[in-house]
Design a protein around this motif. Structure first.
Motif, PDB file in Angstrom:
ATOM      1  N   UNK A 104       6.059 -13.392  11.132  1.00 43.31           N
ATOM      2  CA  UNK A 104       6.814 -12.021  11.081  1.00 43.31           C
ATOM      3  C   UNK A 104       6.365 -11.340  12.221  1.00 43.31           C
ATOM      4  N   UNK A 105       6.448 -11.548  13.349  1.00 46.63           N
ATOM      5  CA  UNK A 105       6.000 -11.137  14.829  1.00 46.63           C
ATOM      6  C   UNK A 105       6.936 -10.701  15.987  1.00 46.63           C
ATOM      7  N   UNK A 106       7.318  -9.976  16.214  1.00 41.90           N
ATOM      8  CA  UNK A 106       8.550  -9.500  16.742  1.00 41.90           C
ATOM      9  C   UNK A 106       8.976 -10.122  17.945  1.00 41.90           C
ATOM     10  N   UNK A 107       7.727 -10.406  18.740  1.00 44.54           N
ATOM     11  CA  UNK A 107       7.877 -11.250  20.256  1.00 44.54           C
ATOM     12  C   UNK A 107       8.895 -12.417  20.345  1.00 44.54           C
ATOM     13  N   UNK A 133      10.715  -4.516   9.836  1.00 43.43           N
ATOM     14  CA  UNK A 133      11.757  -3.360   9.643  1.00 43.43           C
ATOM     15  C   UNK A 133      11.905  -2.083  11.024  1.00 43.43           C
ATOM     16  N   UNK A 134      10.271  -1.747  11.564  1.00 41.91           N
ATOM     17  CA  UNK A 134      10.440  -1.152  12.470  1.00 41.91           C
ATOM     18  C   UNK A 134      10.566  -1.994  13.584  1.00 41.91           C
ATOM     19  N   UNK A 135      10.908  -3.295  13.765  1.00 38.15           N
ATOM     20  CA  UNK A 135      11.557  -3.810  15.029  1.00 38.15           C
ATOM     21  C   UNK A 135      12.158  -3.061  15.659  1.00 38.15           C
ATOM     22  N   UNK A 137       1.059  -1.121  -0.074  1.00 40.74           N
ATOM     23  CA  UNK A 137       0.050  -0.321  -0.063  1.00 40.74           C
ATOM     24  C   UNK A 137       0.744   1.245   0.026  1.00 40.74           C
ATOM     25  N   UNK A 138       1.917   1.356   0.217  1.00 39.31           N
ATOM     26  CA  UNK A 138       3.337   2.348   0.443  1.00 39.31           C
ATOM     27  C   UNK A 138       4.720   1.612   0.452  1.00 39.31           C
ATOM     28  N   UNK A 139       4.913   3.029  -0.295  1.00 42.42           N
ATOM     29  CA  UNK A 139       6.178   2.373  -0.668  1.00 42.42           C
ATOM     30  C   UNK A 139       7.221   2.308   0.753  1.00 42.42           C
ATOM     31  N   UNK A 140       8.016   0.707   0.511  1.00 42.17           N
ATOM     32  CA  UNK A 140       9.276   0.450   1.348  1.00 42.17           C
ATOM     33  C   UNK A 140       9.813   1.209   1.660  1.00 42.17           C
ATOM     34  N   UNK A 141       9.661   1.252   2.976  1.00 42.00           N
ATOM     35  CA  UNK A 141      11.593   2.652   3.553  1.00 42.00           C
ATOM     36  C   UNK A 141      12.653   2.038   2.661  1.00 42.00           C
ATOM     37  N   UNK A 142      13.553   3.116   2.595  1.00 41.03           N
ATOM     38  CA  UNK A 142      14.927   2.898   2.604  1.00 41.03           C
ATOM     39  C   UNK A 142      15.527   2.598   3.687  1.00 41.03           C
ATOM     40  N   UNK A 143      16.868   1.214   3.751  1.00 35.48           N
ATOM     41  CA  UNK A 143      17.298   0.919   5.406  1.00 35.48           C
ATOM     42  C   UNK A 143      18.944   0.994   4.385  1.00 35.48           C
ATOM     43  N   UNK A 144      18.887   1.068   5.844  1.00 37.39           N
ATOM     44  CA  UNK A 144      21.267   0.529   5.614  1.00 37.39           C
ATOM     45  C   UNK A 144      21.477  -0.953   5.509  1.00 37.39           C
TER      46      UNK A 144
END
Length: 351
Positions: free
Chosen positions: A292-295, A328-330, A5-12
Motif C-alpha cells: 500500500x505504497x503510492x510511489x 483512497x487519498x492517493x 479507527x475511523x469509518x472508511x470514506x464513501x467513494x465513487x
C-alpha cells in the motif's frame, strides 16, 4: 492484524480486492497430515505451515481463523475496510503440495465448494479455480469445467509444484486452456523451492518479507524467456505484490536478455519475438497486494500502463483498514483511481 479507527470514506468507485486467500478446513486437515507424517521434503512448506498451524500468536490465530471463514468474520472485515468485493483464491501452496491423485481430487472439491460459497454472497465474492499442475491434462479439463460450469473467473497457481516450474512444456496444457477460455492465471507466490530456499531461510527471509517475491519473480521470467507468450500470445498472467519487483528491473532485463541471447552462452535462452518489457506490458497485469505504497503504484502505472495495475489487500495475511484509506487519498485522478480499484479488475476477471 489492525482494526479500523475511523469509518472508511464513501467513494465513487467499488473497491475490488483481487488477491484474497481462503482455505477450506478439509485442506488444513491434509496439511496437518503431511506435517505429522513428514511425507513431503519441502522446507518452506514445513516451516511456514508448521508455524501457522501450531502458533499461538495473535497473527497465527487471526490467519488460521480468517482463512477458513467465508461468512461473518470475513464480511465484517470487508465492511470495516470498505472492500466491496473479494476475488477468492485457495491459499498457497493450495493443492500443489499434495500427491497427484489427492491434488486432482481436492481441486475439484475445493472448486465446487467455492462456487457454492460465492452463490451465497454473489455481490461480495468472486473466485479463481484451483488446478493440480501435477496432472496437466486434468488441470486443463478443470479449467474448462471451472469456467463454463462453475462460473469461476480465473486460475490460481501457487508458483512451483514440488520444485517444478511452469516453463517446462509439460505444463503448457494449462496455458493453452486458460488462453482458450480467455481467463487469467494468477501466479501467486509459494515458499522458495528446495534449491533456492537455504540462504533465505537462514535469516528468516524466505516468506513474504522477500523470498516469496524472489521466487515468483524468477518464475515469471522463466515463463517469459521460455517463449510461453510467443506460443500463447493472448494469455494473461496476473502477479501480485507490485509485480514482484519486476517493473523496477525492466531496463536491465531488456538489456541483459538481448546481450545474453547474442552471447550464445545458454542453450535455454533463445531469441524472443519481443522484449521482456513488452510481454510485461501486454501479457502481465499486476496487483499491489501487500504494498500500500503510492510511489510504487504510480511507478508501475507509468511503466506498465494505467490499465495493467489493480488493487488487492492480501487478506488475511495483510489486513489493515488504514491502508485502504491511504490509497483512497492517493494524488491521482478520479478516473485513474477508479481503474485501479474497480474497472481494471472488472475487465481482467470479467466480473
Amino acid at each position: 492484524m489492525a482494526e479500523a479507527n475511523t469509518p472508511i470514506a464513501k467513494v465513487n468507485y467499488l473497491r475490488i480486492a483481487t488477491e484474497e486467500a481462503y482455505c477450506p478446513p478439509e485442506m488444513l486437515k491434509i496439511y496437518r497430515k503431511i506435517l505429522d507424517d513428514r511425507s513431503v521434503d519441502d522446507p518452506g512448506f514445513n516451516t511456514m505451515w508448521g508455524f501457522y498451524m501450531s502458533g499461538t500468536s495473535a497473527r497465527a490465530r487471526h490467519i488460521i481463523t480468517s482463512l477458513q471463514d467465508l461468512g461473518e468474520v470475513r464480511l465484517n472485515h470487508m465492511n470495516e475496510s470498505g472492500i466491496d468485493k473479494q476475488i477468492l483464491a485457495l491459499t498457497s501452496p493450495g493443492v500443489q503440495i499434495m500427491d497427484r491423485d489427492t491434488a486432482v481430487s481436492f481441486a475439484i472439491t475445493a472448486n465446487d465448494q467455492l462456487a457454492e460459497d460465492i452463490a451465497r454472497n454473489p455481490t461480495r465474492f468472486a473466485g479463481l479455480l484451483a488446478v493440480a499442475p501435477q496432472d496437466p491434462a486434468s488441470a486443463a479439463r478443470e479449467i474448462q469445467r471451472g469456467v463454463t460450469k462453475l462460473g469461476l473467473k480465473g486460475v490460481i497457481v501457487n508458483s512451483h509444484t514440488h520444485n517444478e516450474y511452469l516453463d517446462d512444456p509439460k505444463f503448457w496444457p494449462i496455458f493453452e486452456a486458460a488462453e482458450a477460455h480467455d481467463v487469467p492465471i494468477y501466479l501467486h507466490p509459494n515458499t522458495p523451492s528446495k534449491g533456492m530456499i537455504g540462504p533465505l531461510l537462514e535469516r528468516g527471509l524466505d516468506g513474504a518479507i522477500f523470498g516469496f517475491g524472489v521466487e515468483t519473480g524468477m518464475h515469471v521470467l522463466r515463463i517469459i524467456t521460455a517463449g510461453v507468450f510467443d506460443r500463447f500470445p493472448k494469455l494473461k498472467i496476473v502477479i501480485g505484490h507490485m509485480g514482484e519487483a519486476l517493473p523496477y528491473w525492466l531496463f536491465r532485463l531488456d538489456y541483459m536478455h538481448k546481450a545474453t541471447v547474442a552471447s550464445n552462452r545458454y542453450d535455454t535462452m533463445r531469441p524472443l519475438q519481443r522484449k521482456i518489457s513488452d510481454y510485461m506490458r501486454d501479457n502481465i497485469c499486476i496487483t499491489n497486494s501487500g504494498v500500500a505504497w503510492e510511489p510504487a503504484i504510480k511507478f508501475s502505472q507509468q511503466v506498465l500502463g494505467i490499465d495493467q495495475v489493480m488493487y488487492a489487500m492480501d487478506y488475511p495475511y495483510q489486513y489493515d483498514p488504514t491502508e485502504v484509506a491511504a490509497l483512497d487519498n492517493m494524488a491521482m485522478s478520479d478516473e485513474d483511481k477508479k481503474k485501479f480499484f474497480q474497472t481494471n479488475a472488472e475487465r481482467v476477471f470479467k466480473l
